[in-house]
Design an enzyme around this catalytic site. Sequence first.
Site, PDB file in Angstrom:
ATOM      1  N   SER A  40      -7.575   1.091   3.399  1.00  0.00           N
ATOM      2  CA  SER A  40      -8.092   0.586   2.121  1.00  0.00           C
ATOM      3  C   SER A  40      -9.305  -0.302   2.363  1.00  0.00           C
ATOM      4  O   SER A  40      -9.531  -0.782   3.473  1.00  0.00           O
ATOM      5  CB  SER A  40      -6.992  -0.232   1.440  1.00  0.00           C
ATOM      6  OG  SER A  40      -7.499  -0.900   0.307  1.00  0.00           O
ATOM      7  N   SER A  41     -10.064  -0.522   1.301  1.00  0.00           N
ATOM      8  CA  SER A  41     -11.146  -1.516   1.351  1.00  0.00           C
ATOM      9  C   SER A  41     -10.836  -2.725   0.487  1.00  0.00           C
ATOM     10  O   SER A  41     -11.683  -3.614   0.334  1.00  0.00           O
ATOM     11  CB  SER A  41     -12.462  -0.905   0.862  1.00  0.00           C
ATOM     12  OG  SER A  41     -12.841   0.148   1.698  1.00  0.00           O
TER      13      SER A  41
ATOM     14  N   THR B 251      -9.880   0.076  -9.766  1.00  0.00           N
ATOM     15  CA  THR B 251      -8.903  -0.723  -9.070  1.00  0.00           C
ATOM     16  C   THR B 251      -8.926  -1.977  -9.897  1.00  0.00           C
ATOM     17  O   THR B 251      -9.807  -2.126 -10.741  1.00  0.00           O
ATOM     18  CB  THR B 251      -9.387  -0.973  -7.627  1.00  0.00           C
ATOM     19  OG1 THR B 251      -9.371   0.262  -6.935  1.00  0.00           O
ATOM     20  CG2 THR B 251      -8.568  -1.988  -6.864  1.00  0.00           C
TER      21      THR B 251
ATOM     22  N   ARG C 136       0.841  -1.188   0.000  1.00  0.00           N
ATOM     23  CA  ARG C 136       0.000   0.000   0.000  1.00  0.00           C
ATOM     24  C   ARG C 136       0.884   1.250   0.000  1.00  0.00           C
ATOM     25  O   ARG C 136       1.946   1.274   0.626  1.00  0.00           O
ATOM     26  CB  ARG C 136      -0.851  -0.027   1.271  1.00  0.00           C
ATOM     27  CG  ARG C 136      -1.801   1.133   1.457  1.00  0.00           C
ATOM     28  CD  ARG C 136      -2.951   1.071   0.511  1.00  0.00           C
ATOM     29  NE  ARG C 136      -4.063   1.917   0.937  1.00  0.00           N
ATOM     30  CZ  ARG C 136      -5.084   2.209   0.136  1.00  0.00           C
ATOM     31  NH1 ARG C 136      -5.132   1.750  -1.104  1.00  0.00           N
ATOM     32  NH2 ARG C 136      -6.077   2.952   0.577  1.00  0.00           N
TER      33      ARG C 136
ATOM     34  N   THR D 286      -4.159  -0.825  -7.167  1.00  0.00           N
ATOM     35  CA  THR D 286      -4.954   0.316  -7.615  1.00  0.00           C
ATOM     36  C   THR D 286      -4.144   1.587  -7.726  1.00  0.00           C
ATOM     37  O   THR D 286      -3.060   1.707  -7.141  1.00  0.00           O
ATOM     38  CB  THR D 286      -6.111   0.560  -6.617  1.00  0.00           C
ATOM     39  OG1 THR D 286      -7.009   1.526  -7.151  1.00  0.00           O
ATOM     40  CG2 THR D 286      -5.619   1.060  -5.267  1.00  0.00           C
TER      41      THR D 286
ATOM     42  N   GLY E  88     -13.661  -1.428  -6.658  1.00  0.00           N
ATOM     43  CA  GLY E  88     -14.925  -0.786  -6.315  1.00  0.00           C
ATOM     44  C   GLY E  88     -14.932  -0.044  -4.996  1.00  0.00           C
ATOM     45  O   GLY E  88     -15.996   0.142  -4.400  1.00  0.00           O
ATOM     46  N   GLY E  89     -13.745   0.381  -4.510  1.00  0.00           N
ATOM     47  CA  GLY E  89     -13.723   1.159  -3.275  1.00  0.00           C
ATOM     48  C   GLY E  89     -14.440   0.447  -2.159  1.00  0.00           C
ATOM     49  O   GLY E  89     -14.239  -0.745  -1.935  1.00  0.00           O
TER      50      GLY E  89
ATOM     51  N   ASP F 151      -7.782   8.499   0.299  1.00  0.00           N
ATOM     52  CA  ASP F 151      -8.364   7.455   1.154  1.00  0.00           C
ATOM     53  C   ASP F 151      -8.174   7.737   2.647  1.00  0.00           C
ATOM     54  O   ASP F 151      -8.706   7.033   3.493  1.00  0.00           O
ATOM     55  CB  ASP F 151      -7.760   6.079   0.822  1.00  0.00           C
ATOM     56  CG  ASP F 151      -8.440   5.446  -0.392  1.00  0.00           C
ATOM     57  OD1 ASP F 151      -9.350   6.062  -0.954  1.00  0.00           O
ATOM     58  OD2 ASP F 151      -8.046   4.317  -0.767  1.00  0.00           O
TER      59      ASP F 151
HETATM   60  O1  DON Z   1      -7.946   1.164  -1.385  1.00  0.00           O
HETATM   61  C1  DON Z   1      -9.110   1.403  -1.585  1.00  0.00           C
HETATM   62  O2  DON Z   1     -10.017   0.946  -0.916  1.00  0.00           O
HETATM   63  C2  DON Z   1      -9.503   2.283  -2.752  1.00  0.00           C
HETATM   64  N1  DON Z   1      -8.459   3.219  -3.061  1.00  0.00           N
HETATM   65  C3  DON Z   1      -9.823   1.414  -3.897  1.00  0.00           C
HETATM   66  C4  DON Z   1     -10.270   2.242  -5.051  1.00  0.00           C
HETATM   67  C5  DON Z   1     -11.141   1.519  -5.960  1.00  0.00           C
HETATM   68  O3  DON Z   1     -11.498   0.390  -5.822  1.00  0.00           O
HETATM   69  C6  DON Z   1     -11.605   2.318  -7.081  1.00  0.00           C
HETATM   70  N2  DON Z   1     -12.793   2.943  -6.759  1.00  0.00           N
HETATM   71  N3  DON Z   1     -13.049   3.720  -5.920  1.00  0.00           N
END
Ligand code: DON
Length: 569
Positions: free
Chosen positions: A448-449, A377, A96, A395, A469-470, A419
């Site tokens: 992160s998710s 991502t 990360r 991502t 998908g965040g 984030d």
């Molecule tokens: O790490 C994360 O959770 C986010 N930066 C992921 C971003 C993502 O999946 C794209 N959409 N928001």
Amino acid sequence: MTFAKRAMLALLLLPAGVVAAQAPDVSSTRGVVVSTSGIASDIGAAILAKGGNAVDAAVATGFALAVTHPSAGNIGGGGFMIVRLANGTTTTFDYREKAPLRSTRTMYLGKDGKIDRQLTATGWLAPGVPGTVRGLYMAHKKLGKLPWVDVVRPAADLATGGFRMSKDFSASLNGALTRQLNKYPSSAAAYGKPGGGAWREGDTLRLADLGRALGDIATKGPDVFYTGWIADSIDRQMRRNGGIMRRRDLAAYRAVERAPVKGTFLGHEIIGMAPPSSGGTIVIQTLNILESLGVQRFASANDPGLLHLRIEAAKRVYRDRAKWMGDPDFVTVPVAKMTSKAYASTLAREIDSTHASSAVDLGAGIVAPPVAESDETTHFSVVDGDGNAVSNTYTLEGGFGSGVVVGGAGFILNNEMGDFNKKPGETNVTGDIGTKPNLIAPGKRMLSSMAPIIVAKDGQLRLVTGSPGGRTIPNTVLSVVLGIAAFNLSARDAVDLPRLHHQWLPDNASFEPGAVDSIGLATLRKKGQSVRVGGRQGDAHSILWDAATRTAHGAADRRTPDSKASIPE
Ligand code: DON
């Protein structure tokens, strides 16, 4: 080997035309690679054919996606990799991004005290220190079998030699150029069409600078990125453009090997990513709650009665995420409690199967924002013929990240700093999370998710999955895991299952079309759930492993047209 020969070899490894190969389902005893880009899946499968293991193939696929899927595939971003070896050993690699050393808690607040969303979305202040090159190197050094140069070079040759664009790719790149990339001369130079105009399906994209950077990473190793000419280029261009990342940030960056977070669900072992991703914890906590509520008594994963329980579980689990989760190197995250069966039972007992609870009440003082999540991502899954498995999500955060290309090195920097919780202490229903654990600090990783997941059963590999998908990611992954582990679906049916999302606040559930019929919808609304139907959720490229026949069944997610499940030829 000369460049021309290598380029030829790279092309021979690819199918004619190399556009969107569309083989969504494959089965093989020699391994499978599934990703959002057919070209990248083929490169990974070619590494398996060469005798590489799942980690070799994953690293090759990761670098190839940095070329063929620039909206999320990257060397300028970061992510997470989970590995489960055939002997049952598991580990994870955390690569990360980190906040630059000159970052401050309030760096994204304007003079009016409000969050300046432009600053976190785009430009030179948006990026965290990239982790991908160090992370993939660390995983490869520990577990790869083929030489590093062999797994990185196909991507370098692909960037230099070029590849044909699919319809989806050209449309996505044209959109990004108009929205973001054309604002930055280095980005327009790297990704704009020579001579001007819009890209079209069938055009060839050549990325000469990226090819050079990847070629040097292949032959000289990751230090060229972190202490060599690439670090110098980043430093120079950051200084010139008002950014804060410096050579010392890159030199100080380390990937981390971490123990996975683990749980059980209906006799399956769930292996997920520990903080700084919330993904593994959220998936396990939710599965625990659903197990405690007797998930298996429902007819299907999308039975309206179960959908209600899934929404209720999500409200509590995402509330806990906001309350407790951040970078474990900076804050103590109570993962053991969050993933325990006892805590899940406590939460399950609060859930009323006939009435929706209020997300705001559950928050008791902490309130989170309605956030629009994009899909940018990317996740890929790899299993080799021995049953070694890799689940990798990485991502740039938003599509095409910060939009900023490092001139001369040809890659896009992330906008992952967004984030973090950007306004300390302030939380409101329409605003942002301001809780402490995920505030900005120098050298800290943003929460992160991302939720790469591996599932095992009876000591054998069962499922490899994950998604972009965040904040929707854990819910997407959950849908695939439920399909397999609770309802015994095929890989295809589990990936195709229409998905649901709820993230505590805003207190709305969204369903993909087909997740629920009109009667089910009415039932949920009667219980008090606020539900919206529409939109696509996630991109979960998955592999199901049949231990009896030692066969990997790859299922590319057909929600993205260029995706492919590839096998070694
Ligand atoms: O790490 C994360 O959770 C986010 N930066 C992921 C971003 C993502 O999946 C794209 N959409 N928001």
